[in-house]
Design an enzyme around this catalytic site. Structure first.
Site, PDB file in Angstrom:
ATOM      1  N   ASP A  29      22.948  36.844  24.190  1.00 41.76           N
ATOM      2  CA  ASP A  29      23.271  37.332  23.106  1.00 41.76           C
ATOM      3  C   ASP A  29      23.210  36.043  22.085  1.00 41.76           C
ATOM      4  OD1 ASP A  29      24.862  39.103  21.069  1.00 41.76           O
ATOM      5  OD2 ASP A  29      26.391  37.274  20.996  1.00 41.76           O
ATOM      6  N   GLU A  39      18.231  37.911  22.679  1.00 46.26           N
ATOM      7  CA  GLU A  39      18.310  38.741  21.279  1.00 46.26           C
ATOM      8  C   GLU A  39      18.328  37.422  20.095  1.00 46.26           C
ATOM      9  OE1 GLU A  39      21.556  40.529  17.962  1.00 46.26           O
ATOM     10  OE2 GLU A  39      22.035  38.695  19.423  1.00 46.26           O
TER      11      GLU A  39
END
Length: 656
Positions: free
Chosen positions: A353, A390
Site C-alpha cells: 500500500d 501502489e
C-alpha cells in the site's frame, strides 16, 4: 402477345419436325425439353451495380406468362428470391428486383424447371445491427477453445468485508472466499488479492494492530490455510495487502513507544519535540519537508513529543531510518519477519500500500531503493515472490519504482481509457500504452504492468464512465473489452464483472458495497454490514441473474477473460500500431486499433468506443475473424480490403 408467341412456337415446332424428317446420315436430334427455352439471351451489364427495387429487363425470345426470374447468392447459400412486377414483350422480360445484395446468380424458373441465366452485381448489403437481447451467443465467430491454462495471469481484488459471508453475521470472511473459489476459477482468474485481513480498529484494515494474525471476524488461521490450499488446488495465487508505511495507533509497538522513551519500539516510529527544527537539521531522514498537519501530539506517556502520521493521527508512520542503511533498522527487520511468516503460510506475495509515501519525497530514489531491499530480502524466502506496489501517480512518476518492484499498478492506463470512452476518442490510446511500456522497460526489462479499472480507493468504473440509463453499462462493457485485449496484467475489482456502481461521495464505503450473488431471498453469502447505496438488485442485478443473459456485463467479462487466457498474443503479446495509423490527424478517432503478437499469433483488435454505428475500412489481407460483439459486420471488398460495420461500443478481433 400470346397469339404471336403461339405462332412462334408453331414455327419452331415445324422447323424441328423438318429436322427430325431429314435424310441426313447423322440425323438432327429433337430439341432437349430441358434446354433453356430463351433464344438470343441478353443479360444486363456485368459491370453495373444494381439496387434492390430497381426495374430492369432481360432480353431474349421465349419468355412466357409462366416465366419467373429469381435470384440467389453467388455462394449458393440462402433461398431463391423471385422478382416482382413482371412484364413481357416479344423480345424481353422486365421486372422489379427483390431485396438482394452483393453478387447474385440469376435464374429462369418455368414450368417446374430452372435454368441459370448469369450473374448480376448488386450493392453491398447494408449492415443491420443485431438486437443484443436476441443473440444466442456473444460472438458470431469461432475462437480457439481455452485449454484451461491461465496464461493471462489475471488477478481479482477482494474487499474481504464485502465479498462473501459464510456464517451469517453480515461480515465477509475467509470461509466465504473459499466457498466462492470455484466461481473465481470458472471466471478465469489466476490470482486473488485480499485487502488487509490483520486485526485493526477500522472496518477497512489499513491501520494494522498485528502483522502476523487474523482479524477474528474474518476467521482463524486454519480458515486462512484452507483458503490458500483451495486456491492453489485450482491454480489461483493468493497475495495479501501489506501495509508497511504505517501501523494503527493502537498497535502494541506504538502504544509502548509512546509511553516510554526507552521502549524497544521507540525507534520504530518518528518522534520529535520540535519536528520543524529536527527536519531542518536533517535529524529525521524519513522526511525532508515539515508539514504541521502530519505531526500529532502523543496522547499518553511522553506527551511532550509529537509523532508523524502522514495520513492521519490514527496511522503513525514507521521509521526505517536513512535509506542507505534501512535494512539494519529494527522496524525493517520486524516487517520482514511478518512477511516471512505469511510466506510460510503459503501466500504467493504481497500488494504494498502507498509505496510512494514510505519516504516522504515520492520523486527521490529513496522509495525505489527501500523497495528493492525489501523485495530482495523476502525473495530469499520465496524465489518466485510476486510483489505489486501502489504508487498513485502518472506513468512518469511510477516508472522509476520499477527499480524496486517487479510489478506496479498502472493508473495512467485507466485515466487514458476513461477519457477515450467518455469522449469517444480512442485513437491514441494504443500509442500511449506502447510509450508506457517503453518507459517501464527502461527501468526493468521484466516489468509487470498491473493494469486495472477501479479499486477500493476509487469511484467505481461504471459510475465514472457515466451516462444515463443503459449508457453507463455499455461503456463499462467497453472498458472490460479494452482491459482484456490491451497490454498489461489486468486486475478486476470485485463486482466490476457485474457492473457494480459506487461513488466515494459521503464515504469510501460507497465503493465497497456488498457483492450481489443472487436475489436476496436466495443469497446465502451476501454481506449485510452496510446497506448498499449504489449497487442494488434494481440498479445492477446479481451474478445469478446476469449469468442467464447472454450479453450481460458478467458474460462479457467471462468471454474476454477466456479469450485472453486462450490466446498468447492477448495474454502476453507485444502491442504495436497498425500500418494505417496516422499520428498527424484525428481520422478514425472513434476507433481503438492495434496489433497483439506472440508465439506466431498476430491479432488485430478494433474497438468502436462511440455510441453510434461506425464503418472502419481495413486495407489488409486477413486470415479470419475470431471474436466480436454485437454482430459486427465484416464485408469483403477484395482480398486486401474489408469494410467493418461496428455498432456502438462494439469490438472485433481478427487473426492476421
Amino acid at each position: 402477345m400470346i397469339l404471336k408467341h403461339k405462332i412462334f412456337c408453331l414455327l419452331w415446332a415445324f422447323v424441328c419436325l423438318l429436322g427430325a424428317c431429314s435424310d441426313d446420315d447423322n440425323g438432327t436430334p429433337p430439341p432437349d425439353p430441358d434446354e433453356m427455352p430463351i433464344v438470343n439471351l441478353s443479360m444486363p451489364s456485368a459491370t453495373a451495380i444494381y439496387k434492390p427495387g430497381q426495374t430492369i429487363s432481360i432480353g431474349g425470345y421465349g419468355f412466357t406468362e409462366s416465366s419467373v426470374i429469381a435470384f440467389r447468392s453467388a455462394a449458393d447459400t440462402g433461398a431463391y428470391i423471385p422478382a416482382t412486377n413482371f412484364k413481357f414483350t416479344d423480345y424481353n422480360i422486365s421486372f422489379t428486383t427483390p431485396s438482394v445484395y452483393d453478387l447474385q446468380k440469376v435464374y429462369l424458373q418455368q414450368n417446374s424447371r430452372q435454368w441459370l441465366l448469369g450473374q448480376m452485381q448488386f450493392e453491398a448489403r447494408p449492415f443491420e445491427p443485431v438486437d443484443p437481447d436476441q443473440m444466442t451467443s456473444i460472438s458470431q465467430y469461432q475462437s480457439k477453445t481455452w485449454d484451461g491454462i491461465k496464461r493471462a495471469g489475471i488477478f481479482y481484488e477482494i474487499f474481504v468485508r464485502s465479498f462473501a459471508d459464510s456464517d451469517g453475521d453480515g461480515i465477509g470472511d475467509l470461509k466465504g472466499i473459499t466457498a466462492k473459489m470455484d466461481y473465481l476459477n470458472e471466471l478465469g482468474v489466476a490470482g486473488i488479492w485480499l485487502t488487509p485481513i490483520n486485526p485493526s480498529p477500522s472496518y477497512h484494515g489499513y491501520d494494522v494492530d498485528d502483522y502476523s494474525s487474523i482479524k477474528p471476524e474474518y476467521g482463524t488461521m486454519a480458515d486462512f490455510e484452507e483458503l490458500v490450499n483451495k486456491a492453489h488446488s485450482l491454480g489461483i495465487k493468493v497475495i495479501l495487502d501489506f501495509v508497511i508505511n504505517h501501523t494503527s495507533k493502537t498497535h502494541p509497538w506504538f502504544t509502548d513507544a509512546c509511553n516510554n522513551e526507552n521502549s524497544p519500539y521507540r525507534d520504530y516510529f518518528l518522534f520529535s519535540k520540535d519536528p520543524q527544527a529536527d527536519i531542518a537539521a536533517g535529524r529525521i531522514p524519513m522526511t525532508k519537508t515539515y508539514n504541521a498537519g502530519q505531526w500529532h501530539s502523543v496522547a499518553t506517556g511522553t506527551t511532550e513529543y509529537k509523532y508523524m502520521g502522514m495520513f492521519s493521527d490514527w496511522m503513525p508512520e514507521i521509521n526505517y531510518g536513512a535509506v542507505n542503511e534501512c535494512e539494519n533498522s529494527p522496524a525493517f527487520k520486524a516487517i520482514c519477519d511478518a512477511g516471512r511468516f505469511w510466506l510460510s503460510k503459503g501466500v504467493d506475495g504481497f500488494r504494498l500500500d502507498a509505496v510512494k509515501h514510505i519516504y516522504q519525497d515520492e520523486n527521490s530514489d529513496e522509495n525505489p531503493t527501500f523497495l528493492k531491499k525489501f523485495y530482495t530480502e523476502l525473495a530469499k524466502t520465496k524465489a518466485d515472490l510476486y510483489m505489486v506496489g501502489e504508487a498513485l501517480a502518472e506513468h512518469n512518476t511510477v516508472a522509476p519504482y520499477y527499480e524496486g518492484l517487479p510489478a506496479l499498478f498502472d493508473f495512467s492506463s485507466w485515466y487514458r481509457m476513461m477519457y477515450a470512452i467518455q469522449n469517444s476518442h480512442a485513437k491514441w490510446f494504443p500509442k500511449d500504452m506502447i510509450s508506457y511500456q517503453d518507459e517501464y522497460a527502461a527501468y526493468r526489462s521484466d516489468f509487470i504492468d498491473a493494469t486495472k479499472l477501479s479499486n477500493h480507493d476509487e469511484d467505481r468504473a461504471r459510475s465514472v464512465l457515466g451516462g444515463s440509463g443503459n449508457l453507463s453499462l455499455e461503456r463499462a462493457k467497453m472498458a472490460a473489452a479494452i482491459l482484456m485485449t490491451s497490454v498489461g496484467s489486468p486486475y478486476i475489482y470485485y463486482g466490476e464483472e457485474i457492473g457494480m456502481l459506487g461513488m466515494k461521495t459521503n464515504g469510501d464505503e460507497n465503493v465497497r458495497d456488498p457483492m450481489l450473488w443472487d436475489v436476496r431471498a436466495q443469497d446465502n453469502y451476501r454481506t449485510t454490514w452496510r446497506t448498499s447505496v449504489y449497487s442494488t438488485e434494481a440498479t445492477v442485478g446479481t451474478v445469478a441473474g446476469q449469468a442467464e443473459k447472454v450479453n450481460s456485463i458478467y458474460n462479457i467479462y467471462r468471454y474476454f477473460i477466456k479469450l485472453r487466457n486462450a490466446y498468447p498474443a492477448l495474454a502476453t503479446g507485444k502491442m504495436t500500431l497498425t500500418e494505417a495509423f496516422n499520428d498527424a490527424e484525428d481520422s478514425d478517432k472513434n476507433f481503438m486499433v492495434f496489433y497483439r503478437e506472440a508465439e506466431g499469433e498476430k491479432l488485430l483488435v478494433i474497438h468502436n468506443v462511440s455510441n453510434t454505428l461506425k464503418t472502419y475500412t481495413l486495407k489488409k489481407a486477413i486470415k479470419q475473424p475470431i471474436a466480436d460483439t454485437k454482430g459486427t459486420g465484416l464485408k469483403k471488398i477484395s482480398d486486401n480490403e474489408y469494410l467493418i460495420y461496428m455498432p456502438a461500443y462494439s469490438s472485433i478481433i481478427i487473426e492476421m
